[in-house]
Scaffold this motif. Sequence first.
Motif, PDB file in Angstrom:
ATOM      1  N   ARG A 270       0.454 -17.723  26.348  1.00  0.00           N
ATOM      2  CA  ARG A 270       1.480 -18.257  25.462  1.00  0.00           C
ATOM      3  C   ARG A 270       2.875 -17.945  25.947  1.00  0.00           C
ATOM      4  O   ARG A 270       3.782 -18.773  25.865  1.00  0.00           O
ATOM      5  CB  ARG A 270       1.303 -17.669  24.073  1.00  0.00           C
ATOM      6  CG  ARG A 270       2.419 -18.114  23.183  1.00  0.00           C
ATOM      7  CD  ARG A 270       2.408 -17.472  21.868  1.00  0.00           C
ATOM      8  NE  ARG A 270       3.398 -18.154  21.035  1.00  0.00           N
ATOM      9  CZ  ARG A 270       3.725 -17.755  19.838  1.00  0.00           C
ATOM     10  NH1 ARG A 270       3.139 -16.706  19.328  1.00  0.00           N
ATOM     11  NH2 ARG A 270       4.626 -18.415  19.150  1.00  0.00           N
TER      12      ARG A 270
ATOM     13  N   THR B 161       0.551 -22.120  22.297  1.00  0.00           N
ATOM     14  CA  THR B 161       1.139 -22.652  23.528  1.00  0.00           C
ATOM     15  C   THR B 161       0.130 -22.511  24.634  1.00  0.00           C
ATOM     16  O   THR B 161      -0.517 -21.482  24.720  1.00  0.00           O
ATOM     17  CB  THR B 161       2.391 -21.858  23.891  1.00  0.00           C
ATOM     18  OG1 THR B 161       3.093 -21.589  22.700  1.00  0.00           O
ATOM     19  CG2 THR B 161       3.273 -22.616  24.817  1.00  0.00           C
ATOM     20  N   PRO B 162      -0.042 -23.443  25.574  1.00  0.00           N
ATOM     21  CA  PRO B 162       0.746 -24.644  25.736  1.00  0.00           C
ATOM     22  C   PRO B 162       0.392 -25.813  24.831  1.00  0.00           C
ATOM     23  O   PRO B 162       0.841 -26.919  25.087  1.00  0.00           O
ATOM     24  CB  PRO B 162       0.467 -25.013  27.203  1.00  0.00           C
ATOM     25  CG  PRO B 162      -0.836 -24.436  27.504  1.00  0.00           C
ATOM     26  CD  PRO B 162      -1.003 -23.241  26.667  1.00  0.00           C
TER      27      PRO B 162
ATOM     28  N   LEU C  99       3.673 -20.127  29.764  1.00  0.00           N
ATOM     29  CA  LEU C  99       3.738 -21.557  30.049  1.00  0.00           C
ATOM     30  C   LEU C  99       4.575 -22.308  29.036  1.00  0.00           C
ATOM     31  O   LEU C  99       4.607 -21.965  27.871  1.00  0.00           O
ATOM     32  CB  LEU C  99       2.332 -22.143  30.030  1.00  0.00           C
ATOM     33  CG  LEU C  99       1.401 -21.621  31.099  1.00  0.00           C
ATOM     34  CD1 LEU C  99       0.038 -22.221  30.912  1.00  0.00           C
ATOM     35  CD2 LEU C  99       1.939 -21.988  32.463  1.00  0.00           C
ATOM     36  N   PRO C 100       5.245 -23.384  29.475  1.00  0.00           N
ATOM     37  CA  PRO C 100       5.888 -24.283  28.521  1.00  0.00           C
ATOM     38  C   PRO C 100       4.836 -25.121  27.804  1.00  0.00           C
ATOM     39  O   PRO C 100       3.663 -25.061  28.119  1.00  0.00           O
ATOM     40  CB  PRO C 100       6.795 -25.163  29.378  1.00  0.00           C
ATOM     41  CG  PRO C 100       6.402 -24.952  30.755  1.00  0.00           C
ATOM     42  CD  PRO C 100       5.530 -23.763  30.856  1.00  0.00           C
ATOM     43  N   ARG C 101       5.287 -25.926  26.851  1.00  0.00           N
ATOM     44  CA  ARG C 101       4.300 -26.638  26.061  1.00  0.00           C
ATOM     45  C   ARG C 101       4.188 -28.087  26.487  1.00  0.00           C
ATOM     46  O   ARG C 101       5.100 -28.691  26.993  1.00  0.00           O
ATOM     47  CB  ARG C 101       4.642 -26.540  24.572  1.00  0.00           C
ATOM     48  CG  ARG C 101       5.875 -27.264  24.162  1.00  0.00           C
ATOM     49  CD  ARG C 101       5.971 -27.255  22.656  1.00  0.00           C
ATOM     50  NE  ARG C 101       6.174 -25.907  22.164  1.00  0.00           N
ATOM     51  CZ  ARG C 101       7.341 -25.385  21.870  1.00  0.00           C
ATOM     52  NH1 ARG C 101       8.418 -26.101  22.016  1.00  0.00           N
ATOM     53  NH2 ARG C 101       7.439 -24.172  21.422  1.00  0.00           N
ATOM     54  N   LEU C 102       3.014 -28.631  26.243  1.00  0.00           N
ATOM     55  CA  LEU C 102       2.750 -30.022  26.602  1.00  0.00           C
ATOM     56  C   LEU C 102       3.216 -30.930  25.496  1.00  0.00           C
ATOM     57  O   LEU C 102       3.158 -30.598  24.328  1.00  0.00           O
ATOM     58  CB  LEU C 102       1.249 -30.227  26.804  1.00  0.00           C
ATOM     59  CG  LEU C 102       0.637 -29.691  28.076  1.00  0.00           C
ATOM     60  CD1 LEU C 102      -0.849 -29.886  28.020  1.00  0.00           C
ATOM     61  CD2 LEU C 102       1.191 -30.434  29.253  1.00  0.00           C
TER      62      LEU C 102
ATOM     63  N   ASP D  50       1.025 -25.922  21.446  1.00  0.00           N
ATOM     64  CA  ASP D  50       1.491 -25.612  20.091  1.00  0.00           C
ATOM     65  C   ASP D  50       2.526 -26.603  19.604  1.00  0.00           C
ATOM     66  O   ASP D  50       3.388 -26.261  18.812  1.00  0.00           O
ATOM     67  CB  ASP D  50       2.045 -24.195  20.025  1.00  0.00           C
ATOM     68  CG  ASP D  50       3.366 -24.077  20.732  1.00  0.00           C
ATOM     69  OD1 ASP D  50       4.067 -23.092  20.487  1.00  0.00           O
ATOM     70  OD2 ASP D  50       3.694 -24.968  21.517  1.00  0.00           O
TER      71      ASP D  50
END
Lengths: 350, 158, 393
Positions: A314, A231-232, A317-320, A234
């Motif tokens: 990890r 993440t971000p 942050l949220p993921r892209l 993943d």
Amino acid sequence: MEELLRPLFSDDYGWLLYIILAAPPMVFILLYALITVWTEMKISAHMQDRVAYMYTGPHGILQPLADILKLIQKENTVPAAANKPLFFLAPFLVFIGTYAGFATLPFSSAYIGSNINLGVFYILAVTSIVVVGLLMAGWASNNKWSMFGAMRSAGQIISYEIPTALALLVAVMITGSLNLQDVIRFQEGGIQNWVVFGGSLPLAQKLPLIPFTAIAFLIMFIAGIAEVNRTPFDLPEAESELVQGYNTEYSGMKFAIFYLAEYANMYLVSGVAACLFLGGWSSPFGDFMSGPIWGVFWIVLKAYGFVVLQIWIRWTLPRLRVDQLMYTSWKVLIPFLFVCVFATGLILVL
Amino acid sequence: MTPQEIHDNLKAKFGTAVADAKLDALQPWIGLAPDRTLEVCRFLHDEAGFEFDYLSCLSGVDYNDGKLGVVYHLFSMNQKHKIVLKALCTREQPHIQSVSQVWGTANWHEREAFDMFGIVFDGHPDLRRILCGDDYPGHPLRKDFKVPEFYNGMKVPY
Amino acid sequence: MKETRTLPTDYVTKPGRTSSGRTLRTDEMIINMGPQHPSTHGVLRLEIVVDGEIVVDVIPHIGYLHRCFEKHAEHMTNYQQVIPYVDRMDYLSSMNNDWAYALAVEKLLKLEIPDRVQHIRVIMAELQRIASHLIAVGTYAIDMGAFTPFLWCFRDRERILDLFELTCGARLLYNYIWVGGVSHDLPPGFAEKAKDFCRDFRETMQEVHDVLTYNEIFIKRTANVGVLPKDVAINWACSGPMLRGSGVDWDLRRDDPYGVYHKFDWNVQIGKGEVGTVGDCWDRYIVRMREMEESARLIEQALATLPEGNVQSAIPKRIRPEAGDAYVRSESPRGELGFYVISDGTASPYRVKGRAPAFVNLSVLPEISRGAMIADLVAIVGSVDIVLGEVDR
């Protein structure tokens, strides 16, 4: 270390020498994985306002061992319609790609697995085997969601090889060599000689270089996170969408190998960034606390610091989304790096 | 608009489509003919002064005297008035015209009424069971529904 | 930066041409998401027709949690006995379910509710609203990949559940708000604990704001995604944060009043399209976050003006309403929760229909997710905030 040991082995047993030289990274990876599993567990827990395992050993120190024991004795389920040879081979390919990269990663001035002139280039090339392994894992699982994860992952890793290579190019241009030991020797002598601060060049050349090397270093770190599927970035193993992505059908020891490969990859990427930009095994104080044994301490400290930073990011942050991920690589990181490379070249020539 | 005015307007415009009404109940309601619900509801939705753009609830009911029915609770966001419509049909001919073209939300509500009561909505784009399994025998919320002994090989009553 | 994605209307059927001029037909894949899936918030099955990563159509299949509560309600010998069933409809906001059903039966009975009961009902409902929105926000964050705010939200929710356990002994399904009153009075110490919670809650919510709300990655995942236009929302009878997120200034607590909400000073939060289009997922998320703060204000005001009285004085001994029907709606955390109760003059209900907001909000999903990517679909389903217990009843 090769020079020290070679006289002990006659020509017939040369192969034994090579095995002994190849063993330290493996031992290191296994120990490091245990420690990192514990670190990740504790860091994530304290960030989330809870404590993690406290029962298995004081503060859960023995928990990684318990995890390994559990994974070893788990049943290896294989889906009936899966492509069995590929299914079995995939985790090993992923691990091989990562482990092979450790060959040219120095651990101190005295130890490097294989002192070839193409060090960093070799690492970049051989870690691409991981992509093949992931695609095999996704395809062979006979599961649409795994295939999705594998496709996304392949696209992501391939896209982020380019920023890695370009950032690497900045460091290589300054130090003049692809061999990581030479790169680190160029940065010996103290923190002011590190490539991220311009390298051990005359001041007139160094100061204008600093913004570009700093940006290249930052982008190398970001691309490294993307290479490892953390993440971000993943999305390939995005738990909330694809269950586990390419990992879905794997259980037991094969899953353990994927897990191990991910941590090893994290260290590899951090290690390369530390060697190229932060002086590798050289001490930041110049001569104080330097030497072959201290070198191990410094490089592990720097690379592990980045691993901890990756863990920290990890859990924050949220993921892209996958197209945003690609957009970031191609339309944001690469243009920045083109400017860095061009500027570095210009400054070095002038 | 008061329910009396709504009733008078509808009666004047649609005549036989508007059946009985009970305007002194706790929540006044107007009855509709089951095969002309679409035009009345479209009128109520589009006409200025009425503007019933919000279908709060569409419920199926099994009235014990051999009739099935649907109750519509309408509301207007602009005019802030409400009205209740009821459409009745018999068990032998359980057909009511669908209003899913007027309010999109009627789609799922009508599917549920079909699933639970067996009311067939004419003109519904996708009338199939929504809550029970697709092969479930019977319509559960009817008053004369008997729980099946076995369903797909599983014994039902415990 | 605003990303616009335009999808040509004949994207699916248009054949491509290879360089030698032959037509190339690309196939769509039909993928199943669910019923067991980490991110569909329950047993929901989404049949997705995908072209690569773009969703062409979504067909939700529900009914996996259907427990036929409406049939059970008809067999109860007492209107009060239906309340545990109603609890279990939307198990994450039980207090609001209880209250909505109690309102419907009280309208049939034409009951007058004492003031203390009204205040307590407001306090409980607003505490429950905060708890439910905390889950909504927390699970939304974890769907987006941010694992940490999930645990922070659940930590705060634990304090609310402790308050509920103090009052009625249960943490999730309370059977608390009965027809005519509440089952237990507020215990001593409740007021201080609730006030402490409201005060601490504002600080912890600030932490969640820092991590999520203006985080660039979160905005990129949720802004301009799943845009629900105003007229579509009204036509499909969306309610609650879905409707308010699309800019419609509508809240049943103020506009179709029940309880004593008119006595307090609070605002209705609507989405204004601050970081994207009006009606996107970010707007729905921010409406929920701001509603939690409004609920905290309501709780503090209700506690400050709590009158004395007996909370069980108006509970009728026998509930036998005269024949008739009533539909009463209330504002649950998910939207307009209505109960349509038909009484035939006996002691057991003739028909109880629960109009569940999640059921209705979910039906609009195919409309707003055509042309999105699969990752966006997860964001959209999360922003609808469904609870399958309510969808399936």
